[in-house]
Design a protein around this motif. Sequence first.
Motif, PDB file in Angstrom:
ATOM      1  N   ALA A 300       0.591  -1.162  -0.112  1.00 45.97           N
ATOM      2  CA  ALA A 300       0.306  -0.042   0.110  1.00 45.97           C
ATOM      3  C   ALA A 300       1.161   1.463  -0.303  1.00 45.97           C
ATOM      4  N   ASP A 301       1.928   1.364   0.609  1.00 44.21           N
ATOM      5  CA  ASP A 301       2.464   2.539   0.585  1.00 44.21           C
ATOM      6  C   ASP A 301       3.354   3.514  -0.331  1.00 44.21           C
ATOM      7  N   SER A 313      -4.534  -4.948  -1.253  1.00 49.43           N
ATOM      8  CA  SER A 313      -3.663  -5.171  -0.026  1.00 49.43           C
ATOM      9  C   SER A 313      -2.931  -6.044   1.070  1.00 49.43           C
ATOM     10  N   GLN A 342      -2.921  -5.248   6.654  1.00 50.22           N
ATOM     11  CA  GLN A 342      -2.969  -4.661   5.680  1.00 50.22           C
ATOM     12  C   GLN A 342      -1.656  -4.458   4.779  1.00 50.22           C
ATOM     13  N   ARG A 344       1.702  -2.831   4.457  1.00 53.32           N
ATOM     14  CA  ARG A 344       1.831  -1.715   4.019  1.00 53.32           C
ATOM     15  C   ARG A 344       3.410  -1.999   2.907  1.00 53.32           C
ATOM     16  N   GLN A 345       4.120  -2.926   3.536  1.00 51.67           N
ATOM     17  CA  GLN A 345       6.071  -2.821   2.434  1.00 51.67           C
ATOM     18  C   GLN A 345       6.233  -3.779   2.350  1.00 51.67           C
ATOM     19  N   ARG A 373      -0.222  -4.237   8.917  1.00 55.30           N
ATOM     20  CA  ARG A 373      -0.459  -4.081   9.707  1.00 55.30           C
ATOM     21  C   ARG A 373      -1.331  -4.061   9.984  1.00 55.30           C
ATOM     22  N   LEU A 395       2.106  -1.829  12.954  1.00 56.54           N
ATOM     23  CA  LEU A 395       2.241  -2.490  12.281  1.00 56.54           C
ATOM     24  C   LEU A 395       3.264  -3.543  12.732  1.00 56.54           C
TER      25      LEU A 395
END
Length: 435
Positions: A300-301, A313, A342, A344-345, A373, A395
């Motif tokens: 997502a990021d 995501s 989700q 994130r990275q 997350r 996270l």
Amino acid sequence: MHLLWENVVKNLMSLWAGKYKDLDEGEGSYHIPPAVWDEIGRAGIASGDLIPYVFGPKPPNVASDKISWTADTRAFWTLYVAPVVLRGRFIHDKYYDHFLDLVKLLHMCLQFEITDDEIEMVRTGFISWVQKYEDYYYQHRPERLSAAPLTIHALLHIAESIRLAGPVWASWAFPMERYCGRLVPAIRSRRHPYSGLNRYVLDAARLTHIKLLYPGLRSILRLAPEIVERGLAIPNYDTCVLLPAKQPFVPERGLLDKLLGCLCTRLTATPAAVRAALPRELQQWGKVRILNGGDTIRAADITAVTEDGRDASHVRYELLVDKNARYRNRPVILEKKTFYGQLRQILVINLGPVPSASPPQSEPSTLVLGVIRRCIIESDHRALDIHYYRRHGALEIVDITTIQCLVGRVQDRGHYGVIDRSGALARAIYIEEAE
């Protein structure tokens, strides 16, 4: 296909909306007020952006769209969206529970494999469901006979049909419907439509025959381009590949502390030893694809969200958790537990040697980690494998191989319902074979 999605479910939707053959509720109370029905339609539309495209097309608005519905979209809405958006909408819960009983039976019918015991459960389940349907909607009154069409009786024969013909996917109409769709572009003349159809069918049959006789020509005679798996393969990560975008990344202090904690646990090493082996700059990737027909998951990021994009995501992942974590003096007993969150990275770390680790890491290694997350699950519907949450938690960092699949979400009245098609909701779907 036509029995359920184009008849029984369609009629139920009309009954709830109060638009079924000018029938009133009689002695029941199953009508959903128009304002609430409109809200249900808007919730379904809004959830379309939260459901990955691999789950299927976006569900239309159940309240206002009378054109876009197909057997496919109505099936998806019934099995995944409706259990969330209809919860608490009826005056009496018995109508919602009755609908969930139907959803459970449909999931069982759509299994890729089905046992004799499960067929018997389908048989007795539909008997009970039809009896309740007659009590709730037909109400055993002659003037309401139109509420009990022949398609309701046909449900009683589904179990025997499965026993004789095999699972539903072995005889459903989707292949025929898709094949008819493929024939339409072959019609080039309004005056002589069958000439184009005949030529296309004959040419396709000839190509199929040649490919069967000469397997070496299969790739040359393909009408569609061959699917080639692309992406960066990382050593010791045989189940997935990484896809662009790619960019350098320097973690901030909070994330760096979480990385150190994760690697210390993984390597059984001290923070000082891990910090010495950890490079200052990491790689950040945009997507990860699970091989052998798995999902493509976006971070997502780093992945830009387009105006008409759909979220891909949110994932299901599994971790080993200590059952006795709350008890200091009890032994460690690890069990596998499922989580949702989700992604994130996606981080690639070229880690240096860690001789003090247990066992010692004498050579450099490459790790692929996911920064997730977590969704704080507040309640579950165990039978349908639907999980509800309102917010995300902190996270956490996991190995990328712990991620199992994409999940979809349905937003309704401040809650999100997580729909996981890989668990109890896994079912057979029709996928066209590349020619």
